[in-house]
Design a protein around this motif. Structure first.
Motif, PDB file in Angstrom:
ATOM      1  N   TYR A 147     -82.897  21.398 110.949  1.00 59.07           N
ATOM      2  CA  TYR A 147     -82.369  21.247 109.516  1.00 59.07           C
ATOM      3  C   TYR A 147     -83.814  21.512 108.798  1.00 59.07           C
ATOM      4  CZ  TYR A 147     -79.762  19.344 105.540  1.00 59.07           C
ATOM      5  OH  TYR A 147     -79.254  20.025 103.856  1.00 59.07           O
ATOM      6  N   ASP A 197     -76.995  23.702 100.166  1.00 55.16           N
ATOM      7  CA  ASP A 197     -76.566  23.496 101.463  1.00 55.16           C
ATOM      8  C   ASP A 197     -75.159  22.666 100.477  1.00 55.16           C
ATOM      9  OD1 ASP A 197     -76.252  22.363 103.584  1.00 55.16           O
ATOM     10  OD2 ASP A 197     -77.317  20.471 103.628  1.00 55.16           O
ATOM     11  N   ARG A 210     -73.883  15.926 106.717  1.00 52.43           N
ATOM     12  CA  ARG A 210     -75.029  16.018 107.199  1.00 52.43           C
ATOM     13  C   ARG A 210     -76.081  14.739 107.550  1.00 52.43           C
ATOM     14  NH1 ARG A 210     -76.843  19.915 109.046  1.00 52.43           N
ATOM     15  NH2 ARG A 210     -76.189  20.849 107.498  1.00 52.43           N
TER      16      ARG A 210
END
Length: 593
Positions: A147, A197, A210
């Protein structure tokens, strides 16, 4: 020659005198023609029997009432001292009667009572508890590096992955909001996530999506699984579900293993229960908080709401978790009572926000979720979204909401379902979360984990698998990274408790009747007499009032008729005079010479 019967004087016929008791409406009828003196006597008697004043009717009631000794109050020849004595006795008896009846009523309000229905209920007919396995490492190190590289590629300032790897330590606040650290830096990082994001269809950072990616997968946790001596596929029976610790792996969450099993599959003994071989790679730790929760099926695993037992499992050890269940059931006849009286709710009485079944634990969790959403305008990703109802468009809590979640943490950890004034706890009572709609479940199985123990594993542990190899992967079985958990029933028979209705209506009726009969001499016949007397007096009062209204209306109508007649007479006289005046002709005189 006449006989003695013929010589005896003829006696007048005896007339039956009808009493004036409260339960009679005296209307004597003449079945045979009577002489003129008898008719006159009857006509003189009838008004006296029909037209009784209230005082006379009350005296007649007390003289003929079935209740004991009430006639002493109006008995002829009694002195005033005796009547006062009987009045004091009756007042005392009525006071004691009211006290006893009120005590019986207060005792009857506790409608349900718990009894031991079966002390040796076979455990083979008891459902297996749901089990949730969560890694203590809540965030995967490999997933975080991946990530961080994605964020570095999207960063306009071209900062490297190590920078974002360091910034992502702030995600630990999703599990512990009190660890704020440099909050200004955290807010700037959250603003960056909101800009880079998010998808075109998202306005805010999707925390739930997430964190699901960053959480270790179930395939990274399990090595092998056995139930009742038979191996099974861990990934198939342990799907990924939500818990208060985030995304975990849950067994029997939908109650699939609630069906009756055979005596040999009763899950009694550490070899016949659920045996799990877990692993915890040390090189994947990023944020550590291995949890293992046991709770009732159909429940949401939240230890803060009750109904969940939390146990920590250490690597390199074999942990035994003996389960001792108890069954609490409420008879179906209690459904006609209101929940406030029986102080519990059945599983289908509050279906909204609780999927298919109501439980006390889920109700507390939903109440806490609504409070979080109302106070902080967000929902933590660990809580199911359907707990807040129709809040479509609601956002999951991000790093910018951590300050609000930390501020009200005391409120959400202290939940009350009823208010009671406790000296010294007024401030805590005011700050606690109040959930009056949450009542205990009427029927449930309570699982207690007692006597848990841990033994060291051998230096080389080989998980037991079936011939086809049901282990999830070919993992090097280093005992320092493995943990074996055995969950089983510790007893062959358990206690079965049942809540039954304490007193049926006929039992309460007989108890109150016995008290009334012993203390005051009341009876059902006497109560009917008293009710009849009251109804009769009300009926007479109503008829008298109605007759008075009719008389007033009749007099008023006659007065109006007389006034109308006089007015019509005057009008006709005036009209006649006017007509005579209009048709009157002048008189002609004839004079003759």
């Amino acid at each position: 020659m006449t006989t003695n019967a013929e010589q005896a004087p003829r006696l007048p016929p005896q007339r039956l005198v009808v009493g004036r008791a409260a339960w009679w409406i005296p209307k004597p009828r003449i079945h045979a023609p009577a002489s003129v003196p008898q008719m006159a006597a009857i006509r003189e008697e009838e008004p006296a029997t029909r037209k009784l004043s209230f005082a006379a009717a009350l005296k007649d009631l007390l003289q003929n009432l079935s209740f004991h000794c009430y006639g002493k109050l109006v008995e002829h020849g009694r002195r005033i001292q005796e009547r006062f004595f009987w009045l004091i006795c009756h007042i005392t008896a009525l006071t004691v009667l009211i006290a006893f009846v009120w005590g019986t009523y207060k005792d009857a309000t506790d409608e349900l009572v718990t009894t031991l229905y079966n002390p040796l209920y076979p455990v083979c007919q008891v459902a297996l508890p749901a089990v949730t396995v969560c890694t203590q490492n809540r965030i995967s190190k490999r997933a975080v590096w991946q990530y961080a590289q994605e964020l570095s590629d999207k960063d306009p300032k071209q900062r490297n992955a190590s920078y974002f790897y360091s910034e992502l330590h702030a995600f630990g606040m999703f599990y512990s909001p009190e660890e704020l650290g440099d909050y200004e830096r955290v807010l700037r990082f959250q603003g960056f996530l909101d800009s880079v994001d998010t998808t075109p269809y998202e306005l805010f950072f999707n925390t739930s999506k997430r964190m699901r990616i960053l959480t270790p997968n179930c395939s990274d946790i399990f090595v092998s699984c056995r139930l009742a001596g038979r191996s099974f596929d861990c990934l198939q029976e342990f799907p990924e579900t939500l818990s208060i610790y985030g995304f975990c792996c849950t067994f029997n969450s939908d109650g699939e293993f609630l069906k009756d099993h055979t005596y040999h599959q009763r899950f009694y003994g550490y070899d016949m229960g659920l045996v799990l071989t877990l692993k915890s790679p040390k090189d994947d730790n990023f944020y550590k908080m291995h949890h293992l929760d046991g709770f009732s099926p159909m429940n949401y695993p939240d230890p803060q709401s009750g109904g969940v037992a939390v146990r920590y499992v250490q690597t390199g050890r074999r942990t035994h978790l003996p389960v001792r269940p108890k069954i609490f059931e409420t008879v179906p006849e209690a459904r006609h009572m209101s929940p406030a009286v029986r102080k519990c709710l059945f599983w289908d009485e509050m279906p909204h926000n609780f999927t298919s079944r109501y439980t006390f634990s889920k109700c507390i969790s939903a109440c806490r979720a609504r409070s979080m959403y109302n106070l902080c305008e967000c929902l933590p990703f660990q809580i199911p979204k359907h707990y807040i109802g129709d809040a479509t468009g609601g956002v999951f809590c991000t790093l910018q909401h951590m300050e609000c979640l930390r501020r009200y943490k005391f409120k959400w950890l202290n939940v009350i379902t009823s208010r009671a004034n406790v000296p010294g706890l007024e401030h805590e009572l005011e700050d606690a979360l109040y959930c009056p709609e949450c009542l205990p479940s009427c029927t449930e199985i309570r699982y207690n984990v007692r006597g848990a123990g841990a033994l060291a594993l051998n230096s080389l542990h080989r998980p037991m698998t079936s011939g086809s190899g049901m282990a999830n992967n070919s993992y090097g079985h280093d005992s320092s990274e493995l943990a074996v958990v055995r969950i089983y029933f510790a007893e062959t028979h358990i206690q079965y408790f049942r809540q039954i209705i304490k007193n049926d209506w006929y039992e309460i009726f007989s108890t109150i009747g016995n008290i009334c009969g012993i203390i005051a001499g009341f009876s059902l016949i006497g109560i009917c007499e008293l009710l009849f007397f009251l109804a009769k007096q009300l009926w007479h009062a109503y008829k008298a009032e109605l007759k008075s209204e009719l008389c007033r209306a009749h007099a008023h109508s006659q007065s109006r008729a007389r006034s109308r007649t006089r007015a019509n007479g005057r009008a006709m006289a005036t009209q006649h005079q006017e007509h005579h005046r209009q048709h009157r002709q002048p008189m002609e005189l004839l004079i003759l010479p």
